[in-house]
Design a protein around this motif. Structure first.
Motif, PDB file in Angstrom:
ATOM      1  N   ALA A 139       0.847  -1.194   0.000  1.00 29.49           N
ATOM      2  CA  ALA A 139       0.000   0.000   0.000  1.00 29.49           C
ATOM      3  C   ALA A 139       0.880   1.239   0.000  1.00 29.49           C
ATOM      4  O   ALA A 139       1.960   1.259   0.595  1.00 29.49           O
ATOM      5  N   GLY A 140       0.418   2.287  -0.691  1.00 32.00           N
ATOM      6  CA  GLY A 140       1.195   3.512  -0.766  1.00 32.00           C
ATOM      7  C   GLY A 140       0.329   4.730  -1.017  1.00 32.00           C
ATOM      8  O   GLY A 140      -0.872   4.626  -1.262  1.00 32.00           O
ATOM      9  N   VAL A 141       0.958   5.895  -0.954  1.00 37.12           N
ATOM     10  CA  VAL A 141       0.290   7.184  -1.172  1.00 37.12           C
ATOM     11  C   VAL A 141       1.011   7.889  -2.318  1.00 37.12           C
ATOM     12  O   VAL A 141       2.230   8.027  -2.303  1.00 37.12           O
ATOM     13  N   PHE A 142       0.258   8.341  -3.314  1.00 39.59           N
ATOM     14  CA  PHE A 142       0.847   8.949  -4.501  1.00 39.59           C
ATOM     15  C   PHE A 142       1.400  10.344  -4.226  1.00 39.59           C
ATOM     16  O   PHE A 142       0.800  11.140  -3.497  1.00 39.59           O
ATOM     17  N   SER A 143       2.538  10.618  -4.823  1.00 37.60           N
ATOM     18  CA  SER A 143       3.110  11.966  -4.839  1.00 37.60           C
ATOM     19  C   SER A 143       3.886  12.124  -6.141  1.00 37.60           C
ATOM     20  O   SER A 143       4.302  11.129  -6.742  1.00 37.60           O
ATOM     21  N   PRO A 144       4.096  13.364  -6.608  1.00 36.76           N
ATOM     22  CA  PRO A 144       4.830  13.568  -7.863  1.00 36.76           C
ATOM     23  C   PRO A 144       6.300  13.199  -7.716  1.00 36.76           C
ATOM     24  O   PRO A 144       6.860  13.249  -6.612  1.00 36.76           O
ATOM     25  N   PRO A 145       6.950  12.811  -8.807  1.00 38.23           N
ATOM     26  CA  PRO A 145       8.399  12.559  -8.751  1.00 38.23           C
ATOM     27  C   PRO A 145       9.135  13.803  -8.247  1.00 38.23           C
ATOM     28  O   PRO A 145       8.779  14.933  -8.572  1.00 38.23           O
ATOM     29  N   GLY A 146      10.151  13.583  -7.439  1.00 34.14           N
ATOM     30  CA  GLY A 146      10.936  14.689  -6.918  1.00 34.14           C
ATOM     31  C   GLY A 146      10.340  15.382  -5.718  1.00 34.14           C
ATOM     32  O   GLY A 146      10.867  16.407  -5.278  1.00 34.14           O
ATOM     33  N   SER A 147       9.255  14.839  -5.163  1.00 36.24           N
ATOM     34  CA  SER A 147       8.659  15.449  -3.978  1.00 36.24           C
ATOM     35  C   SER A 147       9.627  15.396  -2.806  1.00 36.24           C
ATOM     36  O   SER A 147      10.509  14.531  -2.730  1.00 36.24           O
ATOM     37  N   PHE A 148       9.438  16.303  -1.858  1.00 28.23           N
ATOM     38  CA  PHE A 148      10.315  16.362  -0.688  1.00 28.23           C
ATOM     39  C   PHE A 148      10.269  15.051   0.084  1.00 28.23           C
ATOM     40  O   PHE A 148      11.298  14.557   0.554  1.00 28.23           O
ATOM     41  N   VAL A 149       9.067  14.463   0.217  1.00 25.12           N
ATOM     42  CA  VAL A 149       8.925  13.156   0.847  1.00 25.12           C
ATOM     43  C   VAL A 149       8.881  12.101  -0.256  1.00 25.12           C
ATOM     44  O   VAL A 149       7.972  12.120  -1.091  1.00 25.12           O
ATOM     45  N   PRO A 150       9.867  11.201  -0.334  1.00 31.53           N
ATOM     46  CA  PRO A 150       9.913  10.224  -1.421  1.00 31.53           C
ATOM     47  C   PRO A 150       8.749   9.236  -1.328  1.00 31.53           C
ATOM     48  O   PRO A 150       8.218   8.978  -0.255  1.00 31.53           O
ATOM     49  N   SER A 151       8.353   8.694  -2.462  1.00 33.90           N
ATOM     50  CA  SER A 151       7.267   7.729  -2.492  1.00 33.90           C
ATOM     51  C   SER A 151       7.515   6.695  -3.569  1.00 33.90           C
ATOM     52  O   SER A 151       8.085   7.001  -4.627  1.00 33.90           O
ATOM     53  N   ASP A 152       7.084   5.459  -3.300  1.00 38.77           N
ATOM     54  CA  ASP A 152       7.116   4.401  -4.305  1.00 38.77           C
ATOM     55  C   ASP A 152       5.861   4.426  -5.162  1.00 38.77           C
ATOM     56  O   ASP A 152       5.718   3.622  -6.077  1.00 38.77           O
ATOM     57  N   ALA A 153       4.921   5.339  -4.861  1.00 42.40           N
ATOM     58  CA  ALA A 153       3.723   5.557  -5.663  1.00 42.40           C
ATOM     59  C   ALA A 153       3.846   6.934  -6.289  1.00 42.40           C
ATOM     60  O   ALA A 153       3.802   7.946  -5.588  1.00 42.40           O
ATOM     61  N   LEU A 154       4.036   6.982  -7.596  1.00 45.78           N
ATOM     62  CA  LEU A 154       4.323   8.234  -8.286  1.00 45.78           C
ATOM     63  C   LEU A 154       3.166   8.612  -9.200  1.00 45.78           C
ATOM     64  O   LEU A 154       2.682   7.783  -9.972  1.00 45.78           O
ATOM     65  N   THR A 155       2.729   9.865  -9.123  1.00 43.03           N
ATOM     66  CA  THR A 155       1.730  10.370 -10.053  1.00 43.03           C
ATOM     67  C   THR A 155       2.405  11.283 -11.065  1.00 43.03           C
ATOM     68  O   THR A 155       3.139  12.213 -10.702  1.00 43.03           O
ATOM     69  N   TYR A 156       2.157  10.997 -12.336  1.00 44.08           N
ATOM     70  CA  TYR A 156       2.706  11.807 -13.420  1.00 44.08           C
ATOM     71  C   TYR A 156       1.688  12.826 -13.929  1.00 44.08           C
ATOM     72  O   TYR A 156       2.053  13.745 -14.657  1.00 44.08           O
TER      73      TYR A 156
END
Length: 248
Positions: A104-121
């Protein structure tokens, strides 16, 4: 070889995908019985059974898929994406020749301050803060992949497939669709398609059942596309540790 796909929406096929194939969803007692036994033994959670009140397209009386995805609270386990994603939670269990995995993960854009394995383009289609949960259950009778999403655009159709590589800042980093056997065309029998339509709250879910298993290291993510069918623009990606029975 037999495969079934349970979806919450319908859309046009990609021009290269050939004729769409869909069958009514039968009961799958081998997979579901194995799921219940494995989760009860290893996780202490249950799974919903398929019911007879299935509407055309594989939906239950209240719009839910015929086959349930087991629910479990995040455990804060290993983060296979390797990026130190604090929003991620994974669980896994193995018993005999059966395996269950949840990511399970939470989407964030690439390069966000908080890294994520769920990326929204494309944050218009997959807003930052939207959530995804992917599960895999594998036993000798086949593989069941499920997905649940929250916080997307209400009442919209999305495409989603399992891809071969982990997500990256470049949407192309996830590679092509995972295929059971190499083929030149996109095919929901040879691939894992998880197309869905969101409800009025922007939530959606889908499941795909196949009579085959993943190759080790061959399937590493799911891509959300802007339309249903065999292809589409890549709107978001989530790195998922898919694997063969006994190794998820």
């Amino acid at each position: 070889m037999t495969a079934w796909m349970v979806r919450t929406g319908h859309g046009p096929s990609h021009p290269n995908s050939g004729r769409r194939r869909r069958t009514d969803v039968p009961r799958v007692p081998g997979v579901l019985a194995g799921t219940v036994a494995l989760l009860t033994l290893a996780c202490g959670v249950g799974v919903a059974h398929a019911t007879d009140d299935v509407a055309p397209g594989g939906h239950g009386a209240h719009g839910a898929p015929a086959v349930g995805i087991p629910a479990q609270q995040p455990s804060g386990g290993e983060k296979p994406g390797g990026g130190g994603d604090p929003s991620r939670s994974d669980d896994a269990a193995t018993a005999g020749g059966s395996s269950w995995m949840r990511a399970a993960g939470v989407f964030s854009p690439p390069g966000s301050f908080v890294p994520s394995d769920a990326l929204t383009y494309d944050t218009r289609l997959v807003p930052a803060g939207a959530r995804i949960e992917v599960t895999q259950f594998t036993d000798p009778s086949g593989t069941l992949v499920g997905a649940r999403l929250r916080g997307l655009v209400p009442g919209r159709a999305y495409g989603m497939h399992v891809h071969t590589s982990p997500c990256g800042a470049d949407p192309a980093a996830a590679g092509p669709h995972y295929q059971h056997r190499p083929a030149a065309t996109a095919d929901p029998v040879n691939e894992v398609w998880l197309d869905f339509r969101t409800d009025e709250d922007g939530d959606g879910r889908a499941e795909a059942l196949h009579g085959w298993d993943f190759r080790e290291g061959g399937a590493r993510s799911v891509i959300i596309h802007d339309r249903q069918g065999g292809a589409g623009e890549r709107a978001a990606c989530f790195t998922v540790p898919f694997g063969p029975a006994g190794k998820v």
